[in-house]
Scaffold this active site. Structure first.
Site, PDB file in Angstrom:
ATOM      1  CB  CYS A 182       0.414   7.767  -9.176  1.00 52.51           C
ATOM      2  SG  CYS A 182       1.250   8.899 -10.235  1.00 52.51           S
ATOM      3  CD  GLU A 183       1.833   7.461  -2.097  1.00 53.47           C
ATOM      4  OE1 GLU A 183       0.753   7.851  -2.576  1.00 53.47           O
ATOM      5  OE2 GLU A 183       2.028   7.293  -0.893  1.00 53.47           O
TER       6      GLU A 183
END
Ligand code: LLP
Length: 440
Positions: free
Chosen positions: A369-370
């Site tokens: 999630c980046e």
């Protein structure tokens, strides 16, 4: 001169990656993805190749090859190292524990670290490690105290910073002045440490160590470091009348990551290093010391690739109007932090089939999630790559699995060793149960 990016046992037949004859599809079916696949024979050939090259180049002045465990270690690999008869460089209690569990002779263990705890030092002294590389003035007293308590004498080297700006990424250059490691030669800290050590009969100072950085592709920096360490050997001889017998010139030898890259080969760099050491010693009327080295990446880096499965394919229109394809694989920054951390570049190949589709601009990204979770920033890949395809990224053996994290609670991938047509797990995949085990 080697330019191959793949482990020696890898071949491509009609576009399909085979490892020791086993297809990527079979490997993925048996072991799942993502996974690191490692070539045992290639690892041992490389380890022995560095050892042989050191002995050929330095002859009676050859010390040890200490494989740098931080690049990648597990108990099985420690066993291979023990069988190869080379040494190991460890820099924490954890790495020491793995080396001992693999049966490595403690005399062939060299202990590093800029902040070794007292218990790490005591354990190292008590198991009888060959060398502790002292990194700070506090450590001199701590090592001496441990040796005194255990009734032993401990051989040590002093880690020195020779003031070199090695040509590599800032975070992995270690021998300029503004670093946390070692004693600076230029500032006089190194000489103060030499004087301090003299106060402790439990410590036997054997010589000096330097490690100038990692992924270095240019020999000059190694030669300058050797010159400066030899300079201090001369000062020591002039002051105390005897010569210290050893130098350890560290690791840092660069490997190939992209097509066209050329790795530093042991059989080329070590003779050049010997010529320089000999010349500088002759000039200073010093005996040639015993020379040890600590390659990590150069031994393990090229012996592994990571196999991923494609999960999604997405097209994004850029401000320029151009299209960029995002291919997401089932791993990412948790199994390879190097692109995010150092801007490291990798390549990849479609591993389960051939494709003659036109190439298009692609970014290979992970599942984290980046936004910065990028494995390969820009690469041209066949436009028909689709979910379910397998992608293999070569040269992930060094600082891949060893720097893996559980970010986003992703279990760390396994390492599968492949030899003589057989594949076996040497480090198993983490499970969700492993992750939950830590919760109270
Ligand atoms: N000796 C010492 C004292 C070291 O600090 C290192 C690496 C080595 C030997 C081995 O260096 P090699 O031959 O593997 O280049 N995580 C970074 C690399 C950090 C290296 C730290 N020290 C990366 O992924 O590039």
């Amino acid at each position: 001169m080697s330019t191959s990016l793949w482990p020696a046992g890898v071949s491509f037949n009609n576009g399909v990656l085979h490892f020791s004859g086993i297809s990527a599809t079979s490997l993925a079916q048996e072991f799942a993805t993502p996974a690191f696949f490692m070539d045992e024979e290639d690892f041992c050939t490389r380890a022995l190749g560095w050892d042989k090259a050191l002995h050929q180049a330095f002859d009676s002045h050859a010390g040890n090859v200490y494989y740098a465990a931080k690049a990648f270690i597990c108990v099985e690999v420690a066993r291979w190292i023990a069988n190869c008869g080379i040494g190991i460089d460890v820099c924490t209690g954890g790495e020491l524990a793995v080396a001992l569990a693999g049966g490595i002779d403690p005399k062939k263990i060299e202990v590093h670290g800029n902040n070794k705890s007292v218990s790490e030092i005591e354990r190292a002294v008590s198991v009888g490690v060959g060398t502790i590389v002292i990194d700070s003035i506090f450590e001199i007293e701590r090592v001496a105290a441990a040796a005194r308590k255990l009734g032993k004498t401990q051989r040590v080297l002093l880690r020195l910073t020779p003031g070199i700006q090695a040509h590599t990424h800032e975070s992995i250059a270690t021998a300029h002045e503004d670093v946390k490691f070692g004693f600076s030669i230029a500032s006089g800290a190194a000489w103060n440490a030499v004087l301090e050590v003299q106060k402790y009969p439990e410590i036997e100072l054997r010589g000096f160590h330097s490690h100038i950085g990692s992924q270095i592709l240019n020999m000059d920096s190694f030669e300058i470091a050797a010159d400066r360490l030899i300079g201090l050997l001369g000062k020591y001889r002039d002051e105390f009348g005897n010569q210290l017998p050893e130098l350890d010139l560290g690791g840092g030898y660069g490997i190939a990551y992209l097509p066209g890259d050329v790795e530093l080969e042991a059989s080329e760099v070590l003779p050049a290093l010997f010529t320089q050491v000999k010349k500088v010693c002759e000039k200073a009327a010093l005996n040639i010391p015993t020379i040890s080295i600590e390659p990590g990446r150069a031994i393990v880096g090229p012996t592994m690739f990571t196999l991923y499965e494609v999960g999604t394919v997405k097209d994004v229109t850029l401000e320029s109007g151009k299209n960029r394809r995002y291919i997401s694989i089932d791993g990412g920054m948790s199994d390879n932090i190097r692109p995010s951390l150092y801007g490291a570049e990798y390549t990849t190949s479609l591993a389960n089939r051939s494709s003659s589709a036109p190439l298009i601009d692609t970014r290979l990204v992970g599942k984290h999630c980046e936004t910065g979770d990028i494995v390969i920033r820009d690469i041209e890949l066949p436009s028909d790559i689709a979910p379910g395809d397998l992608l293999a990224v070569p040269a992930t053996g060094a600082y891949g699995r060893s720097m893996a994290s559980n970010y986003n609670h992703v279990p760390r991938p396994p390492v599968i060793c492949v030899k003589n047509g057989k594949a076996r797990v040497i480090l198993r995949r983490e499970t969700e149960a492993d992750l939950l085990n830590l919760d109270i």
